[in-house]
Design an enzyme around this catalytic site. Structure first.
Site, PDB file in Angstrom:
ATOM      1  N   ASP A  20     -21.699  28.248  -5.444  1.00 54.53           N
ATOM      2  CA  ASP A  20     -22.658  28.665  -6.479  1.00 54.53           C
ATOM      3  C   ASP A  20     -22.595  30.178  -6.716  1.00 54.53           C
ATOM      4  OD1 ASP A  20     -24.622  28.292  -8.355  1.00 54.53           O
ATOM      5  OD2 ASP A  20     -26.277  28.349  -6.918  1.00 54.53           O
ATOM      6  N   HIS A  50     -16.302  31.336 -13.671  1.00 58.88           N
ATOM      7  CA  HIS A  50     -15.746  30.064 -13.184  1.00 58.88           C
ATOM      8  C   HIS A  50     -14.252  30.218 -12.886  1.00 58.88           C
ATOM      9  CE1 HIS A  50     -19.531  28.215 -13.875  1.00 58.88           C
ATOM     10  NE2 HIS A  50     -19.472  28.270 -15.192  1.00 58.88           N
ATOM     11  N   ARG A  68     -25.930  21.643 -19.080  1.00 54.73           N
ATOM     12  CA  ARG A  68     -25.664  23.039 -19.503  1.00 54.73           C
ATOM     13  C   ARG A  68     -25.245  23.070 -20.962  1.00 54.73           C
ATOM     14  NH1 ARG A  68     -23.237  26.423 -14.432  1.00 54.73           N
ATOM     15  NH2 ARG A  68     -24.864  25.752 -12.995  1.00 54.73           N
ATOM     16  N   LEU A 111      -4.706  19.474   5.670  1.00 52.84           N
ATOM     17  CA  LEU A 111      -6.130  19.654   5.353  1.00 52.84           C
ATOM     18  C   LEU A 111      -6.524  18.634   4.294  1.00 52.84           C
ATOM     19  CD1 LEU A 111      -8.591  22.065   5.381  1.00 52.84           C
ATOM     20  CD2 LEU A 111      -7.843  22.152   3.041  1.00 52.84           C
ATOM     21  N   ARG A 147     -31.255  25.561  -1.598  1.00 52.66           N
ATOM     22  CA  ARG A 147     -31.565  24.174  -1.926  1.00 52.66           C
ATOM     23  C   ARG A 147     -30.275  23.352  -1.904  1.00 52.66           C
ATOM     24  NH1 ARG A 147     -33.244  26.949  -6.784  1.00 52.66           N
ATOM     25  NH2 ARG A 147     -31.502  27.090  -8.260  1.00 52.66           N
ATOM     26  N   ILE A 148     -30.433  22.020  -1.938  1.00 56.51           N
ATOM     27  CA  ILE A 148     -29.285  21.118  -1.779  1.00 56.51           C
ATOM     28  C   ILE A 148     -28.701  20.701  -3.135  1.00 56.51           C
ATOM     29  CG2 ILE A 148     -30.713  19.036  -1.532  1.00 56.51           C
ATOM     30  CD1 ILE A 148     -28.049  19.251   0.933  1.00 56.51           C
TER      31      ILE A 148
HETATM   32  C1  IPE Z   1     -24.885  23.275  -7.733  1.00 59.72           C
HETATM   33  O1  IPE Z   1     -25.077  24.477  -8.390  1.00 59.72           O
HETATM   34  C2  IPE Z   1     -23.688  22.565  -8.297  1.00 59.72           C
HETATM   35  C3  IPE Z   1     -22.379  23.196  -8.086  1.00 59.72           C
HETATM   36  C4  IPE Z   1     -22.145  24.282  -7.409  1.00 59.72           C
HETATM   37  C5  IPE Z   1     -21.279  22.512  -8.693  1.00 59.72           C
HETATM   38  P1  IPE Z   1     -26.100  24.611  -9.603  1.00 59.72           P
HETATM   39  O2  IPE Z   1     -26.053  26.016 -10.048  1.00 59.72           O
HETATM   40  O3  IPE Z   1     -25.827  23.577 -10.638  1.00 59.72           O
HETATM   41  O4  IPE Z   1     -27.490  24.262  -8.909  1.00 59.72           O
HETATM   42  P2  IPE Z   1     -28.980  24.553  -9.415  1.00 59.72           P
HETATM   43  O5  IPE Z   1     -29.070  24.062 -10.829  1.00 59.72           O
HETATM   44  O6  IPE Z   1     -29.185  26.030  -9.344  1.00 59.72           O
HETATM   45  O7  IPE Z   1     -29.860  23.820  -8.461  1.00 59.72           O
HETATM   46  C1  IPE Z   2     -21.508  27.283  -9.785  1.00 58.87           C
HETATM   47  O1  IPE Z   2     -21.818  28.501 -10.374  1.00 58.87           O
HETATM   48  C2  IPE Z   2     -20.481  26.517 -10.574  1.00 58.87           C
HETATM   49  C3  IPE Z   2     -21.009  25.347 -11.286  1.00 58.87           C
HETATM   50  C4  IPE Z   2     -22.207  24.877 -11.175  1.00 58.87           C
HETATM   51  C5  IPE Z   2     -20.078  24.645 -12.159  1.00 58.87           C
HETATM   52  P1  IPE Z   2     -22.974  28.623 -11.463  1.00 58.87           P
HETATM   53  O2  IPE Z   2     -22.357  28.430 -12.806  1.00 58.87           O
HETATM   54  O3  IPE Z   2     -24.088  27.721 -11.154  1.00 58.87           O
HETATM   55  O4  IPE Z   2     -23.382  30.129 -11.287  1.00 58.87           O
HETATM   56  P2  IPE Z   2     -24.853  30.725 -11.392  1.00 58.87           P
HETATM   57  O5  IPE Z   2     -25.718  29.992 -10.416  1.00 58.87           O
HETATM   58  O6  IPE Z   2     -25.312  30.520 -12.813  1.00 58.87           O
HETATM   59  O7  IPE Z   2     -24.670  32.166 -11.049  1.00 58.87           O
HETATM   60 MG    MG Z   3     -25.784  27.978 -10.043  1.00 51.20          MG
END
Ligand code: IPE
Ligand code: IPE
Ligand code: MG
Length: 240
Positions: free
Chosen positions: A13, A30, A64, A124, A180-181
């Site tokens: 994340d 990304h 999104r 792996l 969080r999970i």
């Molecule tokens: C969790 O991250 C999903 C991935 C890393 C793929 P999110 O950014 O989507 O989680 P929330 O929405 O903050 O809980």
């Molecule tokens: C995690 O990074 C990747 C995906 C969920 C695809 P985020 O895109 O959630 O990045 P933040 O949380 O907005 O910084």
């Molecule tokens: Mg995120």
């Protein structure tokens, strides 16, 4: 001495925030995230980690903005084409975990080829959770058992889950400061150790991985028992 976890799972994340901090579009974060994953796979293999499971796209990430979702789908297909030959050469066995129905033919073809091409590798195991949700996994496992007329028990559910080919993660790392999970490995993380890192995923490097492994090594995993019981079981290091 550091004890290397057999199975590490990561919620990657913070890509969006990494990009925003640099006044870049979120997709640039990304892209950087893919580079970070490439390094992390190598670092895990070098450290003797047997299984790495990463959360790349959640069932909820469809919510999104459409441009970000389609950017992520394109990036995923592109990254597969570019990265799989190297992963194959490095001995990585790739699995995709998640609901495949909603994925485009291009993405599905990339997934199929990556799994086929790397199936014989054993250095792996890399599980990429894509269009994955922990609730989806539990529900699909229960539906599969019900359709086969099988009883639903912990052990039958376990073997019907999308991650049945690997033991549960020893360590779950979440980058990006959130604690969080977010619907990741709900069933499998029952006894995992959790580490929440303030680093954004593109910044999570070999040193950060080593710090996490060192912190994991210092944890006492009791699985419901007491410290005293664990100490009694520990083989003595003092020569007789
Ligand atoms: C969790 O991250 C999903 C991935 C890393 C793929 P999110 O950014 O989507 O989680 P929330 O929405 O903050 O809980
Ligand atoms: C995690 O990074 C990747 C995906 C969920 C695809 P985020 O895109 O959630 O990045 P933040 O949380 O907005 O910084
Ligand atoms: Mg995120």
């Amino acid at each position: 001495m550091s004890q290397t976890p057999n199975h590490i799972a990561i919620v990657m994340d913070g890509n969006g925030r990494w990009a925003s901090k640099r006044f870049l579009p979120r997709i640039a974060g990304h892209k950087q995230g893919v580079d970070s994953l490439r390094r992390c796979v190598k670092a895990c293999a070098d450290r003797g980690v047997a299984i790495l499971t990463v959360f790349a796209f959640s069932s909820e990430n469809w919510n999104r903005p459409i441009e970000e979702v389609s950017g992520l789908m394109d990036l995923f297909a592109m990254a597969l084409t570019r990265e799989v030959p190297n992963l194959k050469a490095d001995g990585v066995q790739i699995h995709f975990i998640g609901e495949r129905k909603a994925l485009s033919p291009k993405v599905l073809a990339g997934i199929g080829l990556a799994e086929f091409d790397t199936a014989k590798n054993s250095r792996l195991i890399l599980n990429i959770c894509f269009n994955y949700g922990g609730r989806w996994d539990i529900a699909q496992a229960a539906a599969k058992l019900a359709a086969q007329g099988q009883a639903i028990t912990e052990s039958s559910l376990n073997s019907a889950m999308a991650l049945a080919h690997v033991p549960d993660p020893d360590l779950v790392i979440r980058t990006g400061s959130e604690q969080r999970i977010s619907n990741f490995l709900l069933w499998q993380s029952a006894y995992s150790e959790f580490i929440f890192s303030d680093k954004l995923w593109p910044e999570f490097d070999e040193n950060a991985l080593d710090d996490a492994i060192a912190e994991f090594s210092g944890r006492e995993r009791r699985f419901g028992q007491t410290s005293g019981q664990l100490l009694a079981k520990k083989p003595s290091t003092v020569p007789n």
